[in-house]
Design a protein around this motif. Sequence first.
Motif, short mmCIF file in Angstrom:
data_model
loop_
_atom_site.label_atom_id
_atom_site.label_comp_id
_atom_site.label_asym_id
_atom_site.label_seq_id
_atom_site.Cartn_x
_atom_site.Cartn_y
_atom_site.Cartn_z
N TYR A 38 0.86 -1.18 0.00
CA TYR A 38 0.00 0.00 0.00
C TYR A 38 0.89 1.23 0.00
CZ TYR A 38 -3.38 3.49 1.51
OH TYR A 38 -4.17 4.60 1.60
N ARG B 147 -2.71 3.28 -3.71
CA ARG B 147 -3.01 2.00 -4.35
C ARG B 147 -2.74 0.86 -3.38
NH1 ARG B 147 -0.24 5.24 -7.57
NH2 ARG B 147 -1.18 5.95 -9.53
N TRP B 148 -3.66 -0.09 -3.36
CA TRP B 148 -3.49 -1.31 -2.56
C TRP B 148 -3.32 -2.46 -3.55
CZ3 TRP B 148 -7.35 -4.94 0.11
CH2 TRP B 148 -6.69 -5.71 1.08
N GLN B 149 -2.14 -3.08 -3.55
CA GLN B 149 -1.80 -4.11 -4.51
C GLN B 149 -1.72 -5.47 -3.81
OE1 GLN B 149 1.38 -3.02 -7.28
NE2 GLN B 149 1.40 -0.96 -6.37
N SER C 191 -1.06 -9.76 -4.37
CA SER C 191 -0.59 -10.88 -5.18
C SER C 191 -1.10 -12.16 -4.52
CB SER C 191 0.94 -10.90 -5.25
OG SER C 191 1.43 -9.74 -5.89
N GLN D 38 -3.03 -10.86 -9.77
CA GLN D 38 -2.50 -9.55 -9.46
C GLN D 38 -3.67 -8.56 -9.46
OE1 GLN D 38 0.65 -8.83 -8.65
NE2 GLN D 38 1.34 -10.95 -8.95
N VAL E 64 -5.01 -4.62 -8.26
CA VAL E 64 -4.63 -3.27 -7.82
C VAL E 64 -5.90 -2.46 -7.60
CG1 VAL E 64 -3.35 -1.17 -8.35
CG2 VAL E 64 -2.48 -3.39 -9.13
N GLU F 151 -7.45 1.17 -6.80
CA GLU F 151 -7.19 2.59 -6.81
C GLU F 151 -8.13 3.24 -5.78
OE1 GLU F 151 -4.97 4.25 -8.48
OE2 GLU F 151 -4.24 2.73 -9.89
#
Length: 358
Positions: free
Chosen positions: A312, A316-318, A320, A349, A351, A353
């Motif tokens: 984070y 954006r919080w990504q 996997s 993956q 992401v 926003e």
Amino acid sequence: MKLDWRRRAPARPWLLVRPGAVWDWLLVEQGVPGRQGRGQPPGGLEARVALIVPGEHCSHFQLPAPPGLKREEWPLLLEERLVQASDEVACASIGRHAGELRLWAVSNLLLAQWRGQCGAWGLALERCWAEFQLLPEPEQGEVWQWQRGETALYRGRDEQGRAHWLAWPGQLGVMPALDGLQGARRSVTGNWPGTLASLDGLPGLFEARRIRARPRWSSAQQRLAVACLLLAIAWSGLWCTQQWRQAQLYRDQVLALTGKRATPGQAAQALRRLREEQQDAQVRLAQLDGLQAQVQGWLAEHPGWRLRALDYDGQRWQLSLDGEGEAAPWQAMAEAVGAQVRVEDDARQVVFELGAAS
């Protein structure tokens, strides 16, 4: 020789109550954990009552602070580190180290809700402690790990003597290697630790003071009250002077935030921009909380999937992930909190926003 056979009365036990979907309670007698249960504690325990703030609702800080800082000024140290305004949190000091003040904080709103529930049960709260404080103070290079259900609580002290707290939900997988929490490990499991810190004298958010009934005032007491009134009048003059100085301090703080401006209107615009940025950060964190709850719930229902990594960056919080089978409803999760989502690599993956829609 005259012997004194008077015995000291044993300290009253502590009743610890911890909020949750279902509350937990523990009776501590002579520092030893005893009876425990869930829901409303039974009556007739004749114990001092302490509210235990769950680890996931605590924020811990160790910050440089000048000596003599007043209690009401503690939240000002956290203004740049908290999403909430400083008057929306309650702070407690738990010591100093190398010129730094150790603080822990909790939302005033949550605290009011919990105290309201205790009042409904007829529990007179005397103290309030963070859940981490129940663990014994670690030595340098030592870490206490408390596995409570799906949540792991860590209380550590690094080689430089700095303290570290962390609550890690089990749904997020294995905890990554973090500085300050990699020392010699001492582990406890269960709803409450079998080894507790010394509760008497433990610093907390508040301490109830008992008020004793007093007899009617004598003439000497009345004269003393008049003298106190005169002192109060003198003090009020000093207070007004202090308030004027405080106003100057606030003016200097505004200048530090906005810089010198030609007009008050320009300064107000600069402050408004800062406030809007803070509000946007609050929106993002609220979205992040909602997404975390949804992802944790989905992972719990789909054991074939696991979280491999997350990041984070403030916007954006990504995520996997690894797994097989039907992917999570990422779009629905994003829409539920008003965020946008981008999914790649066969839903492995993701992401999000975050931020208010423009």
